[in-house]
Design a protein around this motif. Structure first.
Motif, mmCIF file in Angstrom:
data_model
loop_
_atom_site.group_PDB
_atom_site.id
_atom_site.type_symbol
_atom_site.label_atom_id
_atom_site.label_comp_id
_atom_site.label_asym_id
_atom_site.label_seq_id
_atom_site.Cartn_x
_atom_site.Cartn_y
_atom_site.Cartn_z
ATOM 1 N N LYS A 1 0.827 -1.203 0.000
ATOM 2 C CA LYS A 1 0.000 0.000 0.000
ATOM 3 C C LYS A 1 0.867 1.261 0.000
ATOM 4 N N LYS A 2 0.548 2.194 -0.882
ATOM 5 C CA LYS A 2 1.209 3.491 -0.937
ATOM 6 C C LYS A 2 0.146 4.565 -1.179
ATOM 7 N N MET A 3 0.427 5.784 -0.724
ATOM 8 C CA MET A 3 -0.471 6.914 -0.941
ATOM 9 C C MET A 3 0.112 7.833 -2.008
ATOM 10 N N ALA A 4 -0.769 8.369 -2.848
ATOM 11 C CA ALA A 4 -0.314 9.242 -3.928
ATOM 12 C C ALA A 4 -1.408 10.243 -4.274
ATOM 13 N N VAL A 5 -1.047 11.245 -5.069
ATOM 14 C CA VAL A 5 -2.023 12.171 -5.643
ATOM 15 C C VAL A 5 -1.769 12.238 -7.144
ATOM 16 N N LEU A 6 -2.800 12.631 -7.871
ATOM 17 C CA LEU A 6 -2.700 12.732 -9.327
ATOM 18 C C LEU A 6 -1.901 13.988 -9.689
ATOM 19 N N LYS A 7 -0.844 13.800 -10.465
ATOM 20 C CA LYS A 7 0.009 14.923 -10.853
ATOM 21 C C LYS A 7 -0.334 15.429 -12.254
ATOM 22 N N GLU A 8 -0.430 14.500 -13.210
ATOM 23 C CA GLU A 8 -0.683 14.908 -14.595
ATOM 24 C C GLU A 8 -1.246 13.733 -15.383
ATOM 25 N N VAL A 9 -2.125 14.054 -16.339
ATOM 26 C CA VAL A 9 -2.685 13.055 -17.248
ATOM 27 C C VAL A 9 -2.407 13.497 -18.680
ATOM 28 N N GLN A 10 -1.873 12.588 -19.468
ATOM 29 C CA GLN A 10 -1.611 12.889 -20.875
ATOM 30 C C GLN A 10 -2.663 12.206 -21.739
ATOM 31 N N PHE A 11 -3.353 13.017 -22.563
ATOM 32 C CA PHE A 11 -4.390 12.492 -23.440
ATOM 33 C C PHE A 11 -3.903 12.472 -24.891
ATOM 34 N N HIS A 12 -4.540 11.635 -25.696
ATOM 35 C CA HIS A 12 -4.276 11.625 -27.131
ATOM 36 C C HIS A 12 -4.711 12.973 -27.703
ATOM 37 N N PRO A 13 -3.928 13.570 -28.608
ATOM 38 C CA PRO A 13 -4.264 14.914 -29.114
ATOM 39 C C PRO A 13 -5.583 14.999 -29.872
ATOM 40 N N VAL A 14 -6.087 13.867 -30.376
ATOM 41 C CA VAL A 14 -7.333 13.884 -31.136
ATOM 42 C C VAL A 14 -8.429 13.098 -30.412
ATOM 43 N N LYS A 15 -8.100 11.887 -29.968
ATOM 44 C CA LYS A 15 -9.077 11.037 -29.303
ATOM 45 C C LYS A 15 -9.165 11.402 -27.821
ATOM 46 N N GLU A 16 -10.118 10.776 -27.126
ATOM 47 C CA GLU A 16 -10.255 10.970 -25.676
ATOM 48 C C GLU A 16 -9.393 9.967 -24.900
ATOM 49 N N GLU A 17 -8.590 9.219 -25.612
ATOM 50 C CA GLU A 17 -7.807 8.146 -25.009
ATOM 51 C C GLU A 17 -6.764 8.685 -24.026
ATOM 52 N N ILE A 18 -6.684 8.046 -22.846
ATOM 53 C CA ILE A 18 -5.660 8.392 -21.857
ATOM 54 C C ILE A 18 -4.372 7.681 -22.242
ATOM 55 N N LEU A 19 -3.301 8.438 -22.446
ATOM 56 C CA LEU A 19 -2.038 7.851 -22.884
ATOM 57 C C LEU A 19 -1.100 7.533 -21.724
#
Length: 216
Positions: free
Chosen positions: A93-111
């Motif tokens: 178990k570890k604790m974290a926070v969301l720092k950054e999400v990279q998305f596809h430049p055209v689609k909604e896909e999470i890269l």
């Protein structure tokens, strides 16, 4: 701050080719930073998925390479809420926070997803949504309330970070602003420039007309 439980698996193969293969299998590559700072060369035991990234002055930082499923992170990504993430990495178990999400430049896909490992004794910097509270006197006089900053960057240990930064506008008059320097919260340091405008009551034509009538 609410807690989001997330299962993750370590990944040992990294690089663009490996990441592309993971996405085809329904996984998202994740890198968790913020781990222990170590002396180089590092002779300690690395956990599955960990590597040491060199920084400066013969020091390195432990980084963990992970993978998560798309379905598991939808409610974490597609929401304005801020969460403390309780990671379960094959029983660890570890604790974290969301720092950054990279998305596809055209689609909604999470890269790609970047996480920041946190603890109860190490402050972190994160953006928190702003919530307006109250009824500005300037709006009652015909003005229009304008929210300039939807999020404020705060610094604190993660257990002190709220889900929202509440800004009361009851006393905000026509043509006046609330700036970062006007706000104070226990246990929080506001990182944005002190003169940055959070919200303002702007003059409208109706308000100018009322002022002109009152001046006669």
């Amino acid at each position: 701050m609410k807690t989001f439980q997330l299962s993750a698996k370590p990944r040992t193969e990294i690089g663009k080719k490996a990441a592309k293969g993971l996405r085809k299998e329904g996984f998202i590559p994740v890198v968790m930073n913020g781990g222990e700072v170590v002396e180089l060369p590092y002779n300690g035991k690395l956990e599955a998925g960990q590597e040491v990234i060199e920084t400066v002055n013969n020091k390195g930082i432990l980084v963990t390479n992970l993978k998560v499923t798309v379905d598991d992170v939808r409610k974490l990504i597609y929401t304005p809420d801020v969460f403390a993430i309780e990671l379960d990495i094959e029983g660890t178990k570890k604790m974290a926070v969301l720092k950054e999400v990279q998305f596809h430049p055209v689609k909604e896909e999470i890269l790609h997803i970047d996480l920041l490992e946190v603890s109860e004794d190490k402050p972190v910097t994160i953006e928190v949504p702003v919530k307006i509270e109250g009824h500005a006197v300037g709006v009652k006089a015909g003005g229009k309330l304008n929210l300039s900053m939807k999020k404020i960057k705060v610094k604190a240990v993660y257990t002190n970070i709220p889900e929202r930064v509440v800004v009361n506008v009851d006393a905000l008059e026509l043509g006046k602003t609330i700036q970062i320097g006007d706000l104070h919260y226990d246990g929080l340091e506001l990182v944005n420039a002190k003169n940055a405008v959070v919200c303002a009551v702007q003059l409208t034509r109706a308000a100018r007309g009322n002022q002109a009538e009152e001046a006669k």
